[in-house]
Write an enzyme that holds these catalytic residues in place. Sequence first.
Site, PDB file in Angstrom:
ATOM      1  N   ASP A  55      -1.405  -4.499   3.316  1.00 36.25           N
ATOM      2  CA  ASP A  55      -0.033  -4.150   3.665  1.00 36.25           C
ATOM      3  C   ASP A  55       0.257  -4.668   5.067  1.00 36.25           C
ATOM      4  O   ASP A  55      -0.669  -4.861   5.882  1.00 36.25           O
ATOM      5  CB  ASP A  55       0.169  -2.631   3.607  1.00 36.25           C
ATOM      6  CG  ASP A  55       1.632  -2.241   3.451  1.00 36.25           C
ATOM      7  OD1 ASP A  55       2.026  -1.846   2.333  1.00 36.25           O
ATOM      8  OD2 ASP A  55       2.394  -2.346   4.441  1.00 36.25           O
ATOM      9  N   THR A  76       6.875  -5.947  -8.321  1.00 34.21           N
ATOM     10  CA  THR A  76       8.060  -5.856  -7.479  1.00 34.21           C
ATOM     11  C   THR A  76       9.341  -6.006  -8.304  1.00 34.21           C
ATOM     12  O   THR A  76       9.424  -6.863  -9.187  1.00 34.21           O
ATOM     13  CB  THR A  76       8.028  -6.955  -6.398  1.00 34.21           C
ATOM     14  OG1 THR A  76       6.804  -6.860  -5.659  1.00 34.21           O
ATOM     15  CG2 THR A  76       9.202  -6.825  -5.440  1.00 34.21           C
ATOM     16  N   PHE A  89       3.248   4.088  -2.360  1.00 33.89           N
ATOM     17  CA  PHE A  89       2.817   5.025  -3.401  1.00 33.89           C
ATOM     18  C   PHE A  89       2.298   4.296  -4.639  1.00 33.89           C
ATOM     19  O   PHE A  89       1.272   4.668  -5.205  1.00 33.89           O
ATOM     20  CB  PHE A  89       3.964   5.959  -3.785  1.00 33.89           C
ATOM     21  CG  PHE A  89       4.240   7.033  -2.771  1.00 33.89           C
ATOM     22  CD1 PHE A  89       3.270   7.951  -2.435  1.00 33.89           C
ATOM     23  CD2 PHE A  89       5.473   7.119  -2.152  1.00 33.89           C
ATOM     24  CE1 PHE A  89       3.502   8.955  -1.500  1.00 33.89           C
ATOM     25  CE2 PHE A  89       5.723   8.108  -1.209  1.00 33.89           C
ATOM     26  CZ  PHE A  89       4.742   9.024  -0.879  1.00 33.89           C
ATOM     27  N   ARG A 109      22.795  -5.333  -5.835  1.00 31.33           N
ATOM     28  CA  ARG A 109      21.691  -5.948  -6.571  1.00 31.33           C
ATOM     29  C   ARG A 109      21.393  -7.341  -6.027  1.00 31.33           C
ATOM     30  O   ARG A 109      20.235  -7.762  -5.982  1.00 31.33           O
ATOM     31  CB  ARG A 109      22.027  -6.005  -8.065  1.00 31.33           C
ATOM     32  CG  ARG A 109      22.073  -4.638  -8.733  1.00 31.33           C
ATOM     33  CD  ARG A 109      22.295  -4.725 -10.232  1.00 31.33           C
ATOM     34  NE  ARG A 109      22.430  -3.401 -10.825  1.00 31.33           N
ATOM     35  CZ  ARG A 109      21.414  -2.630 -11.191  1.00 31.33           C
ATOM     36  NH1 ARG A 109      20.180  -3.062 -11.014  1.00 31.33           N
ATOM     37  NH2 ARG A 109      21.623  -1.445 -11.729  1.00 31.33           N
ATOM     38  N   ALA A 138       0.818  -1.223   0.000  1.00 32.40           N
ATOM     39  CA  ALA A 138       0.000   0.000   0.000  1.00 32.40           C
ATOM     40  C   ALA A 138       0.847   1.266   0.000  1.00 32.40           C
ATOM     41  O   ALA A 138       0.408   2.305   0.485  1.00 32.40           O
ATOM     42  CB  ALA A 138      -0.943  -0.003   1.202  1.00 32.40           C
ATOM     43  N   HIS A 162      13.398  -5.341 -17.795  1.00 33.78           N
ATOM     44  CA  HIS A 162      13.143  -3.993 -17.306  1.00 33.78           C
ATOM     45  C   HIS A 162      14.440  -3.454 -16.716  1.00 33.78           C
ATOM     46  O   HIS A 162      14.826  -3.787 -15.612  1.00 33.78           O
ATOM     47  CB  HIS A 162      12.045  -4.055 -16.236  1.00 33.78           C
ATOM     48  CG  HIS A 162      11.616  -2.715 -15.726  1.00 33.78           C
ATOM     49  ND1 HIS A 162      11.259  -1.672 -16.551  1.00 33.78           N
ATOM     50  CD2 HIS A 162      11.481  -2.246 -14.461  1.00 33.78           C
ATOM     51  CE1 HIS A 162      10.917  -0.629 -15.812  1.00 33.78           C
ATOM     52  NE2 HIS A 162      11.058  -0.950 -14.549  1.00 33.78           N
TER      53      HIS A 162
END
Length: 315
Positions: A34, A120, A13, A89, A11, A176
């Site tokens: 959340d 995500t 932005f 990463r 929950a 992405h």
Amino acid sequence: MGRSKITVVGAGFVGGTIAQRLVETDSYDVVLLDVVEGLPQGKALDLSEASPICGFEPRIVGTNRFDDTADSSLVVVVAGVPRKPGMSRDQLLETNTRIVRAVVRDIVARSPLAIILMVTNPLDAMTYVAYQVSQFPKQRIVGMAGVLDSIRFRTFIANELNVSVDNVQAIVLGCHGDSMVPLVRYTTVAGRPIEEWISKDTLQALVKRTRKGGGEIVSLLKTGSAYYAPAASVVEMVEAILKDQKKILPAAALCEGEYGIHNLFAGVPVKFGSHGVEEIVVFDLTPEEQVALEHSVNAVRAQCQKVDQLLGCQA
């Protein structure tokens, strides 16, 4: 016919804006979940109170309990941590693999027929996590990235030419990230090839800006990342699925030979319908485009090998 139930896990932005856009369609029952107590409840209440002006029925629930998500038709997973200063990463991959693994297990237990839409990051690898953990058919696991990358490219082109974004058609493939592959050859403005509108140097600058699109927003915001465009991208995918639109959109889907990619989630053109991924649409690529796509996918392959190790350790 009853409304489809959609759960948004996370929950913040992005998740909150997804919930807003979904309830404003006045088409779905939305559950915003959340782990932070009060956060989803507060946002759901705030959205409900906007309904008399915005013209939708306040069909949204905020919760910290997965039991409230039972029998969802579609679940959007935004849960996870952003990459923080000093975080590698690999550390991001490990942390979010653990989070997504737990979330997906809870989804499967309560909504075994749901379609899971992953947001995500790292996106392609987290979509692979969801697939491995859920054991759902490949049609019901998909990741959102290509829509976002493509609309960024379209926006930059439209701004450069001072034309409507509706006149610009573009598609971005691959993972992405910095190695995404905008298909310049298939990019058009009012049906005319983009090369007839823009010089080669300017076009390459727009391609580079698209690849760095998320980072550009992060650098401007200082303490956050994009959420308006990602949320809009998610809702376009949700509508294409739940309204059985047969719309072709770029998304992270499981490739089993398409584009020469095997057993990996990669950004490819997908036809969406009520069953989720109904078809991977194969474009003819030049040798250079194919090499660029393979380079993009190699980064995902390495991440997924790491995911396999992590899931084995966490079993």
